[in-house]
Design a protein around this motif. Sequence first.
Motif, PDB file in Angstrom:
ATOM      1  N   ASN A  76       0.826  -1.207   0.000  1.00  0.00           N
ATOM      2  CA  ASN A  76       0.000   0.000   0.000  1.00  0.00           C
ATOM      3  C   ASN A  76       0.860   1.257   0.000  1.00  0.00           C
ATOM      4  OD1 ASN A  76      -2.387  -1.411  -0.045  1.00  0.00           O
ATOM      5  ND2 ASN A  76      -2.627  -1.389   2.172  1.00  0.00           N
ATOM      6  N   TYR A  77       1.948   1.240   0.746  1.00  0.00           N
ATOM      7  CA  TYR A  77       2.853   2.390   0.778  1.00  0.00           C
ATOM      8  C   TYR A  77       3.513   2.593  -0.582  1.00  0.00           C
ATOM      9  CZ  TYR A  77       6.767   5.359   2.148  1.00  0.00           C
ATOM     10  OH  TYR A  77       7.678   6.383   2.238  1.00  0.00           O
ATOM     11  N   ASP A  78       3.952   1.503  -1.199  1.00  0.00           N
ATOM     12  CA  ASP A  78       4.651   1.601  -2.478  1.00  0.00           C
ATOM     13  C   ASP A  78       3.745   2.098  -3.604  1.00  0.00           C
ATOM     14  OD1 ASP A  78       6.954   0.796  -1.280  1.00  0.00           O
ATOM     15  OD2 ASP A  78       6.881  -1.279  -2.020  1.00  0.00           O
ATOM     16  N   LYS A  79       2.444   1.897  -3.482  1.00  0.00           N
ATOM     17  CA  LYS A  79       1.521   2.387  -4.506  1.00  0.00           C
ATOM     18  C   LYS A  79       1.557   3.905  -4.602  1.00  0.00           C
ATOM     19  CE  LYS A  79      -1.868  -1.316  -4.163  1.00  0.00           C
ATOM     20  NZ  LYS A  79      -3.211  -1.674  -3.704  1.00  0.00           N
ATOM     21  N   GLN A  80       1.804   4.565  -3.474  1.00  0.00           N
ATOM     22  CA  GLN A  80       1.789   6.021  -3.406  1.00  0.00           C
ATOM     23  C   GLN A  80       3.153   6.653  -3.648  1.00  0.00           C
ATOM     24  OE1 GLN A  80      -1.199   7.368  -3.057  1.00  0.00           O
ATOM     25  NE2 GLN A  80      -2.071   5.336  -2.824  1.00  0.00           N
ATOM     26  N   ARG A  81       4.199   5.840  -3.764  1.00  0.00           N
ATOM     27  CA  ARG A  81       5.557   6.370  -3.874  1.00  0.00           C
ATOM     28  C   ARG A  81       6.037   6.357  -5.320  1.00  0.00           C
ATOM     29  NH1 ARG A  81       7.775   9.132  -0.210  1.00  0.00           N
ATOM     30  NH2 ARG A  81       9.786   8.374  -0.811  1.00  0.00           N
ATOM     31  N   GLN A  82       6.815   7.381  -5.651  1.00  0.00           N
ATOM     32  CA  GLN A  82       7.484   7.401  -6.940  1.00  0.00           C
ATOM     33  C   GLN A  82       8.774   6.613  -6.820  1.00  0.00           C
ATOM     34  OE1 GLN A  82       8.207  11.422  -7.994  1.00  0.00           O
ATOM     35  NE2 GLN A  82       6.061  11.999  -8.022  1.00  0.00           N
ATOM     36  N   ASP A  83       9.245   6.098  -7.931  1.00  0.00           N
ATOM     37  CA  ASP A  83      10.505   5.373  -7.935  1.00  0.00           C
ATOM     38  C   ASP A  83      11.460   6.112  -8.867  1.00  0.00           C
ATOM     39  OD1 ASP A  83      12.424   3.489  -7.470  1.00  0.00           O
ATOM     40  OD2 ASP A  83      11.618   2.035  -8.897  1.00  0.00           O
ATOM     41  N   PRO A  84      12.085   7.186  -8.370  1.00  0.00           N
ATOM     42  CA  PRO A  84      12.946   7.979  -9.248  1.00  0.00           C
ATOM     43  C   PRO A  84      14.257   7.259  -9.555  1.00  0.00           C
ATOM     44  CG  PRO A  84      13.076   8.809  -7.031  1.00  0.00           C
ATOM     45  CD  PRO A  84      12.042   7.720  -7.025  1.00  0.00           C
ATOM     46  N   HIS A  85      14.713   7.410 -10.763  1.00  0.00           N
ATOM     47  CA  HIS A  85      16.011   6.882 -11.177  1.00  0.00           C
ATOM     48  C   HIS A  85      16.840   8.058 -11.661  1.00  0.00           C
ATOM     49  CE1 HIS A  85      14.849   2.699 -10.832  1.00  0.00           C
ATOM     50  NE2 HIS A  85      13.714   3.019 -11.430  1.00  0.00           N
ATOM     51  N   TYR A  86      18.010   8.207 -11.107  1.00  0.00           N
ATOM     52  CA  TYR A  86      18.875   9.331 -11.441  1.00  0.00           C
ATOM     53  C   TYR A  86      20.071   8.847 -12.240  1.00  0.00           C
ATOM     54  CZ  TYR A  86      16.140  11.550  -7.777  1.00  0.00           C
ATOM     55  OH  TYR A  86      15.110  12.037  -7.022  1.00  0.00           O
ATOM     56  N   GLU A  87      20.519   9.701 -13.127  1.00  0.00           N
ATOM     57  CA  GLU A  87      21.706   9.431 -13.931  1.00  0.00           C
ATOM     58  C   GLU A  87      22.784  10.434 -13.542  1.00  0.00           C
ATOM     59  OE1 GLU A  87      21.937   6.907 -16.031  1.00  0.00           O
ATOM     60  OE2 GLU A  87      19.859   6.308 -15.658  1.00  0.00           O
ATOM     61  N   ILE A  88      24.019  10.104 -13.886  1.00  0.00           N
ATOM     62  CA  ILE A  88      25.133  11.014 -13.625  1.00  0.00           C
ATOM     63  C   ILE A  88      24.910  12.304 -14.409  1.00  0.00           C
ATOM     64  CG2 ILE A  88      27.623  11.319 -13.965  1.00  0.00           C
ATOM     65  CD1 ILE A  88      27.937   8.374 -13.316  1.00  0.00           C
ATOM     66  N   ASN A  89      25.202  13.426 -13.778  1.00  0.00           N
ATOM     67  CA  ASN A  89      25.041  14.783 -14.298  1.00  0.00           C
ATOM     68  C   ASN A  89      23.592  15.263 -14.328  1.00  0.00           C
ATOM     69  OD1 ASN A  89      27.745  15.382 -14.596  1.00  0.00           O
ATOM     70  ND2 ASN A  89      27.820  14.492 -16.648  1.00  0.00           N
ATOM     71  N   ASP A  90      22.680  14.510 -13.715  1.00  0.00           N
ATOM     72  CA  ASP A  90      21.314  15.015 -13.567  1.00  0.00           C
ATOM     73  C   ASP A  90      21.341  16.201 -12.611  1.00  0.00           C
ATOM     74  OD1 ASP A  90      20.194  13.190 -15.231  1.00  0.00           O
ATOM     75  OD2 ASP A  90      19.239  11.984 -13.660  1.00  0.00           O
ATOM     76  N   LEU A  91      20.532  17.197 -12.916  1.00  0.00           N
ATOM     77  CA  LEU A  91      20.444  18.374 -12.062  1.00  0.00           C
ATOM     78  C   LEU A  91      19.404  18.108 -10.977  1.00  0.00           C
ATOM     79  CD1 LEU A  91      21.478  21.227 -11.655  1.00  0.00           C
ATOM     80  CD2 LEU A  91      19.581  22.029 -13.060  1.00  0.00           C
ATOM     81  N   LEU A  92      19.848  18.164  -9.710  1.00  0.00           N
ATOM     82  CA  LEU A  92      18.975  17.899  -8.571  1.00  0.00           C
ATOM     83  C   LEU A  92      19.028  19.071  -7.615  1.00  0.00           C
ATOM     84  CD1 LEU A  92      20.098  14.238  -7.852  1.00  0.00           C
ATOM     85  CD2 LEU A  92      18.133  14.965  -9.166  1.00  0.00           C
ATOM     86  N   LEU A  93      18.078  19.104  -6.695  1.00  0.00           N
ATOM     87  CA  LEU A  93      18.084  20.117  -5.657  1.00  0.00           C
ATOM     88  C   LEU A  93      18.601  19.499  -4.365  1.00  0.00           C
ATOM     89  CD1 LEU A  93      14.678  21.932  -6.193  1.00  0.00           C
ATOM     90  CD2 LEU A  93      16.961  22.753  -6.753  1.00  0.00           C
ATOM     91  N   LEU A  94      19.569  20.150  -3.756  1.00  0.00           N
ATOM     92  CA  LEU A  94      20.127  19.709  -2.494  1.00  0.00           C
ATOM     93  C   LEU A  94      19.587  20.610  -1.397  1.00  0.00           C
ATOM     94  CD1 LEU A  94      22.158  17.843  -1.049  1.00  0.00           C
ATOM     95  CD2 LEU A  94      23.842  19.636  -1.357  1.00  0.00           C
ATOM     96  N   ARG A  95      19.050  20.004  -0.356  1.00  0.00           N
ATOM     97  CA  ARG A  95      18.473  20.766   0.751  1.00  0.00           C
ATOM     98  C   ARG A  95      19.574  21.119   1.742  1.00  0.00           C
ATOM     99  NH1 ARG A  95      13.355  18.757   4.346  1.00  0.00           N
ATOM    100  NH2 ARG A  95      12.969  20.710   5.408  1.00  0.00           N
ATOM    101  N   ILE A  96      19.671  22.385   2.075  1.00  0.00           N
ATOM    102  CA  ILE A  96      20.641  22.865   3.063  1.00  0.00           C
ATOM    103  C   ILE A  96      19.854  23.300   4.285  1.00  0.00           C
ATOM    104  CG2 ILE A  96      22.418  24.556   3.579  1.00  0.00           C
ATOM    105  CD1 ILE A  96      23.039  24.662   0.609  1.00  0.00           C
ATOM    106  N   PHE A  97      20.066  22.588   5.387  1.00  0.00           N
ATOM    107  CA  PHE A  97      19.338  22.879   6.618  1.00  0.00           C
ATOM    108  C   PHE A  97      19.961  24.086   7.304  1.00  0.00           C
ATOM    109  CE2 PHE A  97      18.741  18.402   5.789  1.00  0.00           C
ATOM    110  CZ  PHE A  97      17.377  18.274   5.939  1.00  0.00           C
ATOM    111  N   SER A  98      19.105  24.895   7.884  1.00  0.00           N
ATOM    112  CA  SER A  98      19.598  26.069   8.593  1.00  0.00           C
ATOM    113  C   SER A  98      18.904  26.158   9.952  1.00  0.00           C
ATOM    114  CB  SER A  98      19.344  27.337   7.788  1.00  0.00           C
ATOM    115  OG  SER A  98      17.961  27.573   7.679  1.00  0.00           O
TER     116      SER A  98
END
Length: 155
Positions: free
Chosen positions: A104-126
């Motif tokens: 049931n949990y997996d039905k609601q989740r995305q399964d992202p696949h990333y490749e090298i040099n993909d542009l992602l957002l990195l979260r910086i905690f403050s």
Amino acid sequence: MDECFNATLLPQITKLQPRENNNWDEFLLPIIFAYNTVVHATTDYSPFQLQFRHEPCLSTDEPSTSFLFNKPQDYYEQMKKNLSIIQRQARDYIINREQQYKNNYDKQRQDPHYEINDLLLLRIFSRSMLDKFVPFHLRDTHNPPPYLDHSQQQS
């Protein structure tokens, strides 16, 4: 497990306790007994039965009048056998229920696949509770960086 128990316990106390009195502790033992004697969906047994190998005997229940054991040791052996059967079945129910929860949990989740040099957002905690998201290029798909390297910080 504590959250589940608390989610059950608090509404029951709220139902029984009068609003003007602060006597919630008087209802605690009966509510816990009720919780422990109800069959739980995850194990298909009550916690009382899992602990003591039999259903609880209430004062209103008729006492058993006959026992068929040839030796005193037979009672103990039968209890051990019952306990192992109950624990095995409860373990199987728990594993089955965990698989259902996972599906049931997996039905609601995305399964992202990333490749090298993909542009992602990195979260910086403050400390100010206003976290920042900084873009960066992924360099290793198996070990993403927990922080930005010097060149990425500059850009």
